[in-house]
Motif scaffolding. Sequence first.
Motif, PDB file in Angstrom:
ATOM      1  N   GLU A   1       0.824  -1.194   0.000  1.00 45.61           N
ATOM      2  CA  GLU A   1       0.000   0.000   0.000  1.00 45.61           C
ATOM      3  C   GLU A   1       0.870   1.262   0.000  1.00 45.61           C
ATOM      4  OE1 GLU A   1      -2.255  -3.468   1.224  1.00 45.61           O
ATOM      5  OE2 GLU A   1      -0.361  -2.635   1.971  1.00 45.61           O
TER       6      GLU A   1
ATOM      7  N   SER B   1       2.932   1.521  -3.345  1.00 46.38           N
ATOM      8  CA  SER B   1       2.113   1.906  -4.488  1.00 46.38           C
ATOM      9  C   SER B   1       1.826   3.403  -4.483  1.00 46.38           C
ATOM     10  CB  SER B   1       0.799   1.115  -4.483  1.00 46.38           C
ATOM     11  OG  SER B   1       0.010   1.429  -5.610  1.00 46.38           O
TER      12      SER B   1
ATOM     13  N   TRP C   1      -3.144   0.933  -3.734  1.00 42.27           N
ATOM     14  CA  TRP C   1      -2.862  -0.440  -4.136  1.00 42.27           C
ATOM     15  C   TRP C   1      -4.140  -1.260  -4.345  1.00 42.27           C
ATOM     16  CZ3 TRP C   1      -0.048  -3.382  -6.716  1.00 42.27           C
ATOM     17  CH2 TRP C   1      -0.109  -4.775  -6.595  1.00 42.27           C
TER      18      TRP C   1
ATOM     19  N   HIS D   1      -4.388  -3.512  -7.496  1.00 40.80           N
ATOM     20  CA  HIS D   1      -4.379  -4.973  -7.366  1.00 40.80           C
ATOM     21  C   HIS D   1      -5.499  -5.583  -8.207  1.00 40.80           C
ATOM     22  CE1 HIS D   1      -5.936  -8.704  -5.566  1.00 40.80           C
ATOM     23  NE2 HIS D   1      -4.677  -8.969  -5.229  1.00 40.80           N
TER      24      HIS D   1
END
Length: 427
Positions: free
Chosen positions: A400, A403, A411, A415
């Motif tokens: 997290e 990203s 994220w 994802h």
Amino acid sequence: MTDGVDQPRPRPRWPLWAVLAAVVALLGCALPAVLVAGVIQRVTDRPASARTTAAPDDPTTLAARRVGDRLTAQLDRQAGALLRGDRAGFLAIADRSARAALTRRYAALRALRVTVWRAERDGLPTAVPGRAGEWRQLVTFRYCLVVPDCPPSPVLVGTRWRDTGDAPVLLAVEESRSAQTGARPWEVSELAVAVGRRTLVATTPALRGKLPGLLAEAEAAAKVADLYAVAGPPPDRYRVFYAGPAEWRRWYGGGRPKWTGGYAVSVGGGHHEVVLNADALPATGAGELLRHELTHAASLPDRGYSVKRTWWLVEGLAEYAGADGAPVTRYDGLDEVRALLGGWNGRLDSLAPADADPADRAGAAYGVGYLAVRHLVDRYGEQRVLEFFRAVVHERRSLEDASEQVFGDPWGPLHDECVGYVRAVAA
């Protein structure tokens, strides 16, 4: 799979899904209890009244110190002989019973072009109960191969000696038995070696004929792997060991999952050594597997990495390098990925295969990792993906945080984009 005369043979899918094989373990060793028991004695300072003074050594400790000094002189003598190519000098410190194993070790290290060899006693020697004049000693050997000024790789071993007064005689050298790393090939095998500009490739004499082709493939793979050194310069030399069936079971502890075609293991000093399973390579060659494994050696931190939650990123990057820019549609593992999707929960952090998984399940996991990394590269470019990899794998930041920092995007949705891409490509 059994070939049938009336059906086409499928394209070999070598088990590229290479075990990272606990790419940790630099100095931790678990030598046999009989060799280790009581090896290290520590002298501590003890307070006396209002002052702190060092307690005098007792007679046992004094004797051990004297023997230890003589052992150091012998080990230094042997190290100098190894580095100057003096086999007689290397063997001179050893009892006749130990010389056959030491001769093999000397030949293997010289073939590997050892350039640094330092022996350091670990603690004081201890007397062997019931065997007058015999001593046990743990020794850390630090070595470099080919390159003269590399950060040395350490290996901790047990030794046994007979003290004759002036010059102790070496009776035995144990192979290292680290729970994670295990015995190095040069400790236990005769080796034939080929050295190139960027790589060193070694195997047993029985497989010597494979060396020219392996070296050429390794040199080509190194050019690709060099591009994925995310936290410093690429390795000074990539070290590759090509294992026959017996060596596969023994080198670095053996015991790999059946679906393993190769692995990279950290041996300290910033070095990862790569092992290829001779029985698992396709007739088309080892190029893709070498690109994968050498990328591990270039991209992973020295301490290794074994966090299952981000396994997909570590292996996905290596698979991406292994594909070497080929179109996604040519990726060999798409059929395995397609078969996995029906029973997969859609979470990248659940992909890491178990040792007992069948080969197609392991291959599918690697394929999903590859496709997820491929999507990130397509969206953000290779450089930012490598920055993301460094933040997660080297700096141990959460997905997290990494990203947000590197991509500027949360994220969670990213994802889901990666998973959507995997499903779309494999549909």
